[in-house]
Design an enzyme around this catalytic site. Structure first.
Site, PDB file in Angstrom:
ATOM      1  N   ASP A   1      11.869 -18.131  14.416  1.00 35.72           N
ATOM      2  CA  ASP A   1      11.177 -18.372  13.143  1.00 35.72           C
ATOM      3  C   ASP A   1      11.493 -17.271  12.143  1.00 35.72           C
ATOM      4  OD1 ASP A   1      10.065 -20.775  13.674  1.00 35.72           O
ATOM      5  OD2 ASP A   1       8.090 -20.008  14.239  1.00 35.72           O
TER       6      ASP A   1
ATOM      7  N   ASP B   1       9.121 -29.244  19.390  1.00 36.02           N
ATOM      8  CA  ASP B   1       8.509 -27.916  19.327  1.00 36.02           C
ATOM      9  C   ASP B   1       7.543 -27.700  20.494  1.00 36.02           C
ATOM     10  OD1 ASP B   1       7.883 -25.450  18.257  1.00 36.02           O
ATOM     11  OD2 ASP B   1       7.298 -26.207  16.292  1.00 36.02           O
TER      12      ASP B   1
HETATM   13  C1  DGJ Z   1       7.188 -23.398  14.982  1.00 39.06           C
HETATM   14  C2  DGJ Z   1       8.614 -23.682  14.635  1.00 39.06           C
HETATM   15  O1  DGJ Z   1       9.439 -22.674  15.135  1.00 39.06           O
HETATM   16  C3  DGJ Z   1       8.745 -23.830  13.131  1.00 39.06           C
HETATM   17  O2  DGJ Z   1      10.076 -24.012  12.778  1.00 39.06           O
HETATM   18  C4  DGJ Z   1       7.897 -24.980  12.676  1.00 39.06           C
HETATM   19  O3  DGJ Z   1       8.393 -26.177  13.209  1.00 39.06           O
HETATM   20  C5  DGJ Z   1       6.451 -24.756  13.095  1.00 39.06           C
HETATM   21  N1  DGJ Z   1       6.342 -24.474  14.489  1.00 39.06           N
HETATM   22  C6  DGJ Z   1       5.604 -25.957  12.753  1.00 39.06           C
HETATM   23  O4  DGJ Z   1       4.330 -25.842  13.218  1.00 39.06           O
END
Ligand code: DGJ
Length: 593
Positions: free
Chosen positions: A411, A341
């Protein structure tokens, strides 16, 4: 060669004749006998002798990535770019110049994408003689590079395609280029595992018992990998601390990761783990020990994003630290999958490791060392599959695909929103790269209620998985999970390796959306149809594409037989589907006898 200075620029072209792709990069060689300052180093520049183009780009935001944008060119310069130190949610490193009359299936399209994850620019300049100059490369904004005598600077590759058969063929060309020619064969040919990720099930609020509950629930469902997301390390109960401290949080997981891994294996799954390696929290042991490793200038106020700072990967010490920190976790546990990430972009761009005259090198040095890190880990841990991510799809670009063959797309996991996001993403990127998960209803981002089937049908257009609390599923929903897993396996080859045809655009039609995959030998087709907004009692025939008009095809579900000609010219009658968020997948198979 510039004889005045003795500078040489070598332009390299790779031709992929069968798929109409040209890749180009430039190598700038300083043979001048003195240092040079490179202030602009684009990867490609093409002059097209006409001005009557529309420019297509993919703009967006967090939870609204890669929306289609089409505007006519005018005299002057127009561009899409990133200055954020990542390819970004805001604009993707792709643009197309198309004729005014170009549609999905006809007309000229010149597409270009940059294999780069940092600051980029793609511009079209229409001059006073109606010539259009199309350029792309590293963004010259806040960039310069000191090139010592005898040194070379190599630009990222620009990947370009031309077709007279519209946007769909342009996308197919990109898909073929990235599926077959980008990344090590070990990576790009790897079958994508079906993942269950705990983020939307628990967020930061989990302990061993809760995870065991979810993992036990996977038994017999056919899910391949359980991925433990953010919150497993340091003192991480929320997003204000601990990034950089990649040691297990013993309050949540008193026995470490091993019991979790064993529990996964007992239930027939492998284990995956989330990291955000490029970041550091101010409240972390790493920051306390090395504040100079964060990108900011000591003594000046600086910005945080999601309460965190970006590590200065332009500093070779940081690269070495990260190699070790990540390797320590990966070498000591049976981890088959890493979700990588990156939740904020770069501000206050200053590296304590660079002298004043090299400060404008920070963004590009960051990228080169990020790639070195990913390369090192890919080679040292060849059995680990990497998934890219950046606050959803904020770094969804061809260079990240080189190292992580699938990327978390957004997301926003709402199936109806995903129709637009995945449609836009498919302009450039193949289904195998688009991570897509079935999540809970009501959806956490939009509050929308959607049927379980529709969430599965939409997620199936990518690298498929789940992102919800399995302990809360009804028996009926568990049966649907088993059915979807079986469908995903059955359709895997046609979706991941077939040709995509976008049939109804959610950007042009506010009632429904449809797409289709056709196998290379045209013996099979898979049609997905989604009602994005209820409109009672309307007539819908969806016409397929890419079939053999002479062949006969059977709808596997209904047994009904059609000629390819009929499917493509009359279509399938889907008029009985009109309820909000209803959807279906039709599978057509050639009838040979
Ligand atoms: C952003 C990601 O896109 C999510 O899927 C998740 O992993 C969060 N960060 C966790 O902080």
């Amino acid at each position: 060669r510039d004889d005045y200075y003795g500078l040489e620029v070598v332009l390299s072209y790779s031709l992929f004749e069968k798929i109409d792709i040209i890749a180009r990069s430039a190598r700038i060689c300083n043979k001048t006998g003195a240092p040079l300052k490179v202030t602009r180093a684009l990867s490609a520049s093409i002059d097209l002798p006409r001005a009557d183009f529309d420019m297509i780009g993919l703009y967006g935001a967090h939870i609204r990535e890669r929306q289609l944008d089409r505007t006519p060119l005018r005299h002057g310069i127009q561009s899409v770019e990133s200055r954020r130190g990542a390819s970004s949610h805001q604009h993707n490193p792709f643009a197309a110049l198309v004729s005014r009359e170009t549609t999905e299936f006809s007309g000229d399209a010149y597409g270009a994408a940059l294999i780069y994850s940092g600051n980029f620019v793609i511009s079209a300049e229409v001059d006073s003689f109606d010539t259009t100059r199309f350029q792309l490369g590293i963004n010259p904004f806040d960039f310069s590079w000191k090139l010592e005598d005898g040194e070379e600077f190599v630009t990222p590759e620009a990947v370009m395609t031309y077709t007279d058969q519209g946007l769909n063929r342009m996308s197919q060309n990109f898909h073929n280029a990235f599926r077959h020619h980008l990344g090590h064969t070990r990576i790009r040919n790897k079958v994508r595992p079906i993942v269950i990720n705990n983020w939307e099930a628990t967020y930061f609020d989990f302990d061993e018992e809760k995870l065991f509950g979810i993992i036990d629930c996977c038994k017999g469902l056919g899910i391949d990998t359980f991925v433990l997301d953010d919150g497993w390390f340091g003192k991480r109960y929320n997003d204000v601390c601990s990034l950089g401290d990649w040691v297990v949080n013993k309050d949540k997981l008193p026995h470490g990761l091993d019991p979790i891994i064993e529990r996964c294996e007992q239930n027939g799954m492998s284990f995956g783990l989330w990291f955000e390696p490029e970041m550091v929290s101010e409240d972390s042991d790493l920051y306390r020990a090395h504040p100079e490793w964060a990108i900011h200038k000591e003594g000046r106020p600086f910005c945080t994003g999601r309460c965190q700072l970006v590590l200065d990967l332009a500093n070779p010490e940081v690269l070495e630290y990260l190699k070790k920190a990540l390797s320590d976790v990966l070498a000591n546990h049976r981890i088959s999958y890493v979700k990588w990430d990156m939740n904020r972009h770069i501000t206050d761009a200053y590296s304590s490791a660079l002298p004043a005259d090299r400060q404008p090198e920070i963004y590009h040095r960051y990228m080169l060392n990020l790639y070195a890190l990913l390369d090192y880990l890919n080679k040292r841990f060849p059995d680990v599959a990497f998934e890219g991510c950046s606050g959803g799809g904020g770094r969804f670009d061809p260079a990240m695909l080189y190292y992580s063959p699938q990327i978390w797309t957004s997301d926003d996991t709402d199936a109806i929103e995903r129709c637009r996001i995945q449609y836009g993403t498919s302009m450039v990127y193949p289904a195998s790269s688009i991570s897509a998960h079935v999540s809970a209803s009501p959806n956490h981002q939009t509050g929308r209620l959607t049927p379980f089937e529709t969430r599965g049908n939409v997620a199936m257009a990518g690298a498929f998985g789940y992102e919800l609390d399995l302990t809360k599923l009804t028996d009926e929903e568990r049966a649907l999970v088993r059915k979807q897993v079986a469908q995903y396996h059955a359709y895997y080859d046609i979706i991941q390796n077939g040709d995509l045809y976008r049939l109804v655009s959610p950007f042009e039609n506010d009632v429904c959306c449809a797409w289709e995959y056709v196998s290379a030998d045209r013996s099979e087709a898979l049609l997905t149809f989604v009602v994005t907004k209820c409109r009672v009692g309307f007539t819908t025939f969806i016409r397929l594409r890419g079939l053999d008009p002479e062949k006969r095809y059977q709808d596997v579900e209904t047994g009904r037989i059609y000629s390819g000609d009929t499917l493509m010219n009359v279509g399938v009658n889907l008029s009985r589907y009109w309820k909000d968020s209803e959807s279906l997948i039709c599978h057509f198979r050639e009838v040979t006898e």
